[in-house]
Design a protein around this motif. Structure first.
Motif, PDB file in Angstrom:
ATOM      1  N   CYS A   1      -6.878   0.135  -7.089  1.00  0.00           N
ATOM      2  CA  CYS A   1      -6.575  -1.056  -6.285  1.00  0.00           C
ATOM      3  C   CYS A   1      -7.760  -1.515  -5.438  1.00  0.00           C
ATOM      4  O   CYS A   1      -8.065  -2.712  -5.354  1.00  0.00           O
ATOM      5  CB  CYS A   1      -5.381  -0.802  -5.370  1.00  0.00           C
ATOM      6  SG  CYS A   1      -3.823  -0.613  -6.263  1.00  0.00           S
ATOM      7  N   HIS A   2      -8.418  -0.573  -4.773  1.00  0.00           N
ATOM      8  CA  HIS A   2      -9.481  -0.963  -3.829  1.00  0.00           C
ATOM      9  C   HIS A   2     -10.851  -1.061  -4.501  1.00  0.00           C
ATOM     10  O   HIS A   2     -11.834  -1.392  -3.831  1.00  0.00           O
ATOM     11  CB  HIS A   2      -9.554   0.036  -2.663  1.00  0.00           C
ATOM     12  CG  HIS A   2      -8.362  -0.046  -1.755  1.00  0.00           C
ATOM     13  ND1 HIS A   2      -8.228  -1.010  -0.791  1.00  0.00           N
ATOM     14  CD2 HIS A   2      -7.233   0.710  -1.679  1.00  0.00           C
ATOM     15  CE1 HIS A   2      -7.070  -0.841  -0.144  1.00  0.00           C
ATOM     16  NE2 HIS A   2      -6.451   0.195  -0.672  1.00  0.00           N
TER      17      HIS A   2
ATOM     18  N   SER B   1      -7.152   8.158  -6.990  1.00  0.00           N
ATOM     19  CA  SER B   1      -5.924   7.560  -6.451  1.00  0.00           C
ATOM     20  C   SER B   1      -6.078   6.145  -5.908  1.00  0.00           C
ATOM     21  O   SER B   1      -5.109   5.399  -5.830  1.00  0.00           O
ATOM     22  CB  SER B   1      -5.377   8.435  -5.304  1.00  0.00           C
ATOM     23  OG  SER B   1      -5.182   9.744  -5.738  1.00  0.00           O
ATOM     24  N   CYS B   2      -7.258   5.769  -5.495  1.00  0.00           N
ATOM     25  CA  CYS B   2      -7.404   4.527  -4.725  1.00  0.00           C
ATOM     26  C   CYS B   2      -8.197   3.456  -5.459  1.00  0.00           C
ATOM     27  O   CYS B   2      -7.984   2.260  -5.246  1.00  0.00           O
ATOM     28  CB  CYS B   2      -8.088   4.803  -3.393  1.00  0.00           C
ATOM     29  SG  CYS B   2      -7.635   6.382  -2.642  1.00  0.00           S
TER      30      CYS B   2
ATOM     31  N   MET C   1       0.871  -1.177   0.000  1.00  0.00           N
ATOM     32  CA  MET C   1       0.000   0.000   0.000  1.00  0.00           C
ATOM     33  C   MET C   1       0.903   1.221   0.000  1.00  0.00           C
ATOM     34  O   MET C   1       1.673   1.425   0.929  1.00  0.00           O
ATOM     35  CB  MET C   1      -0.869  -0.080   1.253  1.00  0.00           C
ATOM     36  CG  MET C   1      -1.491   1.218   1.666  1.00  0.00           C
ATOM     37  SD  MET C   1      -2.855   1.722   0.577  1.00  0.00           S
ATOM     38  CE  MET C   1      -3.230   3.278   1.362  1.00  0.00           C
TER      39      MET C   1
ATOM     40  N   GLY D   1       2.555  -5.256   4.564  1.00  0.00           N
ATOM     41  CA  GLY D   1       2.447  -6.507   5.319  1.00  0.00           C
ATOM     42  C   GLY D   1       3.204  -7.603   4.600  1.00  0.00           C
ATOM     43  O   GLY D   1       3.159  -7.705   3.378  1.00  0.00           O
TER      44      GLY D   1
ATOM     45  N   PRO E   1      -7.345  -4.602   0.622  1.00  0.00           N
ATOM     46  CA  PRO E   1      -8.477  -4.992   1.468  1.00  0.00           C
ATOM     47  C   PRO E   1      -9.789  -4.333   1.058  1.00  0.00           C
ATOM     48  O   PRO E   1      -9.808  -3.243   0.493  1.00  0.00           O
ATOM     49  CB  PRO E   1      -8.080  -4.508   2.870  1.00  0.00           C
ATOM     50  CG  PRO E   1      -6.636  -4.165   2.801  1.00  0.00           C
ATOM     51  CD  PRO E   1      -6.323  -3.871   1.372  1.00  0.00           C
TER      52      PRO E   1
ATOM     53  N   LEU F   1      -7.362  -4.479   9.188  1.00  0.00           N
ATOM     54  CA  LEU F   1      -6.083  -5.137   9.453  1.00  0.00           C
ATOM     55  C   LEU F   1      -5.220  -4.229  10.322  1.00  0.00           C
ATOM     56  O   LEU F   1      -4.530  -4.685  11.217  1.00  0.00           O
ATOM     57  CB  LEU F   1      -5.390  -5.427   8.110  1.00  0.00           C
ATOM     58  CG  LEU F   1      -4.017  -6.084   8.109  1.00  0.00           C
ATOM     59  CD1 LEU F   1      -4.049  -7.420   8.819  1.00  0.00           C
ATOM     60  CD2 LEU F   1      -3.528  -6.263   6.670  1.00  0.00           C
ATOM     61  N   TYR F   2      -5.307  -2.927  10.050  1.00  0.00           N
ATOM     62  CA  TYR F   2      -4.450  -1.964  10.753  1.00  0.00           C
ATOM     63  C   TYR F   2      -5.282  -1.045  11.637  1.00  0.00           C
ATOM     64  O   TYR F   2      -5.341   0.156  11.414  1.00  0.00           O
ATOM     65  CB  TYR F   2      -3.628  -1.155   9.750  1.00  0.00           C
ATOM     66  CG  TYR F   2      -2.660  -2.006   8.963  1.00  0.00           C
ATOM     67  CD1 TYR F   2      -1.515  -2.532   9.572  1.00  0.00           C
ATOM     68  CD2 TYR F   2      -2.890  -2.301   7.621  1.00  0.00           C
ATOM     69  CE1 TYR F   2      -0.628  -3.319   8.850  1.00  0.00           C
ATOM     70  CE2 TYR F   2      -1.999  -3.083   6.904  1.00  0.00           C
ATOM     71  CZ  TYR F   2      -0.879  -3.593   7.517  1.00  0.00           C
ATOM     72  OH  TYR F   2       0.005  -4.371   6.801  1.00  0.00           O
TER      73      TYR F   2
HETATM   74  C1  HEC Z   1      -1.250  -0.019  -5.485  1.00  0.00           C
HETATM   75  C2  HEC Z   1      -2.494  -0.442  -4.946  1.00  0.00           C
HETATM   76  C3  HEC Z   1      -3.096   0.448  -3.868  1.00  0.00           C
HETATM   77  C4  HEC Z   1      -3.459   1.759  -3.955  1.00  0.00           C
HETATM   78  C5  HEC Z   1      -3.317   2.695  -5.151  1.00  0.00           C
HETATM   79  C6  HEC Z   1      -4.053   2.095  -2.688  1.00  0.00           C
HETATM   80  N1  HEC Z   1      -4.024   1.033  -1.847  1.00  0.00           N
HETATM   81 FE1  HEC Z   1      -4.746   0.963   0.025  1.00  0.00          FE
HETATM   82  N2  HEC Z   1      -3.979  -0.853   0.252  1.00  0.00           N
HETATM   83  C7  HEC Z   1      -3.386  -1.630  -0.727  1.00  0.00           C
HETATM   84  C8  HEC Z   1      -2.922  -2.859  -0.180  1.00  0.00           C
HETATM   85  C9  HEC Z   1      -2.229  -3.975  -0.940  1.00  0.00           C
HETATM   86  C10 HEC Z   1      -3.235  -2.818   1.201  1.00  0.00           C
HETATM   87  C11 HEC Z   1      -2.911  -3.886   2.243  1.00  0.00           C
HETATM   88  C12 HEC Z   1      -1.527  -3.579   2.802  1.00  0.00           C
HETATM   89  C13 HEC Z   1      -0.995  -4.698   3.614  1.00  0.00           C
HETATM   90  O1  HEC Z   1      -1.489  -5.806   3.494  1.00  0.00           O
HETATM   91  O2  HEC Z   1      -0.043  -4.443   4.391  1.00  0.00           O
HETATM   92  C14 HEC Z   1      -3.903  -1.561   1.431  1.00  0.00           C
HETATM   93  C15 HEC Z   1      -4.396  -1.156   2.661  1.00  0.00           C
HETATM   94  C16 HEC Z   1      -5.203  -0.047   2.831  1.00  0.00           C
HETATM   95  C17 HEC Z   1      -5.872   0.274   4.057  1.00  0.00           C
HETATM   96  C18 HEC Z   1      -5.798  -0.509   5.373  1.00  0.00           C
HETATM   97  C19 HEC Z   1      -7.023  -1.401   5.497  1.00  0.00           C
HETATM   98  C20 HEC Z   1      -7.084  -2.128   6.818  1.00  0.00           C
HETATM   99  O3  HEC Z   1      -7.787  -3.156   6.838  1.00  0.00           O
HETATM  100  O4  HEC Z   1      -6.480  -1.709   7.786  1.00  0.00           O
HETATM  101  C21 HEC Z   1      -6.591   1.402   3.814  1.00  0.00           C
HETATM  102  C22 HEC Z   1      -7.486   2.140   4.785  1.00  0.00           C
HETATM  103  C23 HEC Z   1      -6.339   1.773   2.457  1.00  0.00           C
HETATM  104  N3  HEC Z   1      -5.496   0.860   1.887  1.00  0.00           N
HETATM  105  C24 HEC Z   1      -6.894   2.871   1.829  1.00  0.00           C
HETATM  106  C25 HEC Z   1      -6.411   3.360   0.642  1.00  0.00           C
HETATM  107  C26 HEC Z   1      -6.764   4.664   0.116  1.00  0.00           C
HETATM  108  C27 HEC Z   1      -7.715   5.633   0.773  1.00  0.00           C
HETATM  109  C28 HEC Z   1      -6.076   4.811  -1.036  1.00  0.00           C
HETATM  110  C29 HEC Z   1      -6.009   6.015  -1.941  1.00  0.00           C
HETATM  111  C30 HEC Z   1      -5.506   7.223  -1.356  1.00  0.00           C
HETATM  112  C31 HEC Z   1      -5.348   3.597  -1.273  1.00  0.00           C
HETATM  113  N4  HEC Z   1      -5.577   2.756  -0.232  1.00  0.00           N
HETATM  114  C32 HEC Z   1      -4.589   3.339  -2.385  1.00  0.00           C
HETATM  115  C33 HEC Z   1      -3.241  -1.275  -2.048  1.00  0.00           C
HETATM  116  C34 HEC Z   1      -3.452   0.014  -2.545  1.00  0.00           C
END
Ligand code: HEC
Ligand code: HEC
Length: 298
Positions: A228-229, A224-225, A181, A272, A242, A250-251
Motif C-alpha cells: 500500500c505505501h 506487510s506495508c 489502514m 479516516g 499516505p 495525519l495522525y
Molecule cells: C491496505 C493498505 C495498507 C497497508 C497494508 C498498510 N497501510 Fe498504512 N495506511 C493505509 C491507509 C489507507 C492509511 C490512511 C488511513 C486514514 O486515512 O485514516 C494509512 C496510514 C498509515 C500511517 C499514518 C500516516 C500519518 O500520516 O499519520 C502510518 C504511519 C502507516 N499507515 C504505516 C503503515 C505500516 C508501517 C504498515 C505495515 C505494517 C502499513 N501502514 C500497512 C493503508 C495501508
C-alpha cells in the motif's frame, strides 16, 4: 382546525369592532358646547378642571379608517380555514422566493459549472461562494482556514492523500473517501510494531533512529506495508495510503512523541472518513467548492 374556531375568531373580532363603533357614535352625541364656558367633566386636579370636549375630527377619522382597514384585512387575509380573498399564504410566498433564488443563483452556478475547477480560483465570485460553502460545511473538520488537525488533513499544503488535481479533488468531494489502514497489533506483536515503527522513523528522515532496529523493521515493512505505501514509502494515492517519507502526519497525536503516535496507528489501524457531498450540496456547488479547495494550496 374545525370551522368552529373560524367562526369564533370572526365573531369575536366583529363584536369588538361593533363595540368600538357603538362607543364612537355614543360619545359623539354628548353635548358639544366648546368655547370658554364649556361644561367640564367635573374632574378637578389641584384646581385644574377637565373640559368635556369632543375628540378632534382628525383623530376620529383615523379611528374610522383603522376600523375599515381591520375589516378589509380580515376579509383579504387568511384566518384559520378561511383562505382570504387575496389567496396569500406564507408557503406560497416562500415558494415564490425560492423560485426567484433558484433563477438568480441557477444562472451563476450554470456559468461557473462551465469553468474547469483549476481555473475557478481566478473567478472572484466563485471564490466568495466557495469560501462561504467551505465555512458552512467543511470548517468543522478541516478548520476555518483549511489547515486541518489531528485526523483531518491539511488542505492548504501540497501533500495529498488522494491527489490534488482539480478533478481528483472534485471526485473526493462528490463521493467521499474512506481511508483503510489495517491494525497490525496481532499480526506483528509488540516487537514487530516497535521495529517497523523505527523503520518508518528512518523513512521519514528523523535523526534519532536506532539503525539496527530499523533494518529489522525494513523486512517487515517490505512484507506487510509496501503493497500500500510503496517500496520506497511514498504512498499510493489510489488507496489514500499516505506518503511516509515527507514528515507530514495525519495522525500526529497532540502531546505524544511521533514514535508513540505511529505505534498507536500501527497497533490499532486507522479509518479516516470523509463524507460524500454530492447528495447534500449538489454537483454544481461541489464544483465551485472544488475550485476553492484547489485555491487553498495553489
Ligand atoms: C491496505 C493498505 C495498507 C497497508 C497494508 C498498510 N497501510 Fe498504512 N495506511 C493505509 C491507509 C489507507 C492509511 C490512511 C488511513 C486514514 O486515512 O485514516 C494509512 C496510514 C498509515 C500511517 C499514518 C500516516 C500519518 O500520516 O499519520 C502510518 C504511519 C502507516 N499507515 C504505516 C503503515 C505500516 C508501517 C504498515 C505495515 C505494517 C502499513 N501502514 C500497512 C493503508 C495501508
Ligand atoms: C466529518 C468531518 C469532515 C467534514 C465535515 C469534511 N471532511 Fe474532508 N476529510 C475528512 C477526513 C477524516 C478526511 C481524510 C480521509 C482519510 O483519512 O482517508 C478528509 C479528506 C478530505 C480531502 C482529501 C485530502 C487529501 O489529502 O487528498 C479533501 C479535499 C477534503 N476532505 C475536503 C473537504 C471539503 C471541501 C469539505 C466540505 C464540503 C469537507 N472535506 C468536509 C473529514 C471531513
Amino acid at each position: 382546525m374545525s370551522s368552529f374556531w373560524n367562526f369564533y375568531i370572526f365573531a369575536l373580532t366583529l363584536a369588538c369592532l361593533g363595540g368600538i363603533v357603538a362607543l364612537i357614535i355614543l360619545t359623539r352625541r354628548m353635548p358639544d358646547p366648546g368655547g370658554a364656558d364649556a361644561e367640564t367633566t367635573g374632574h378637578s386636579f389641584d384646581g385644574i378642571e377637565e373640559y368635556n370636549n369632543p375628540m378632534p375630527k382628525w383623530w376620529l377619522n383615523m379611528f374610522w379608517l383603522t376600523i375599515i382597514f381591520g375589516l378589509g384585512y380580515m376579509i383579504a387575509m387568511p384566518v384559520g380555514n378561511w383562505p382570504g380573498v387575496l389567496g396569500w399564504t406564507s408557503v406560497g410566498e416562500l415558494t415564490e422566493d425560492q423560485i426567484e433564488h433558484d433563477r438568480k443563483y441557477g444562472e451563476i452556478y450554470e456559468r461557473l459549472a462551465s469553468i474547469p475547477v483549476e481555473d475557478l480560483p481566478d473567478n472572484r465570485q466563485a471564490m466568495r461562494i466557495g469560501q462561504r460553502l467551505f465555512e458552512d460545511n467543511c470548517a468543522l473538520c478541516h478548520g476555518q482556514a483549511g489547515t486541518g488537525s489531528y485526523g483531518f488533513p491539511n488542505l492548504t499544503d501540497d501533500d495529498w492523500l488522494y491527489g490534488g488535481s482539480g478533478e481528483t479533488i472534485k471526485t473526493t468531494l462528490l463521493s467521499g473517501r474512506r481511508g483503510q489502514m489495517p491494525a497490525w497489533g496481532d499480526a506483528l506483536g509488540d516487537q514487530g510494531i516497535r521495529a517497523v515503527t523505527e523503520y518508518v522513523m528512518d523513512l521519514s528522515g528523523q535523526d534519532d533512529v536506532d539503525q539496527a532496529l530499523a533494518s529489522r523493521g525494513e523486512a517487515l515493512y517490505n512484507a506487510s506495508c509496501a503493497a500500500c505505501h510503496g517500496q520506497d514509502g511514498t504512498g499510493n494515492q489510489a488507496l489514500g495510503a499516505p506518503n511516509l517519507t515527507d514528515d507530514t502526519w495525519l495522525y500526529r497525536i497532540p502531546g505524544e512523541t511521533l514514535r508513540q503516535s505511529v505505534e498507536t496507528t500501527l497497533e490499532n489501524g486507522r479509518a479516516g472518513n470523509m463524507p460524500a457531498w454530492e447528495g447534500i450540496l449538489g454537483e454544481e456547488r461541489v464544483h465551485i467548492l472544488s475550485g476553492y479547495v484547489y485555491s487553498l494550496s495553489n
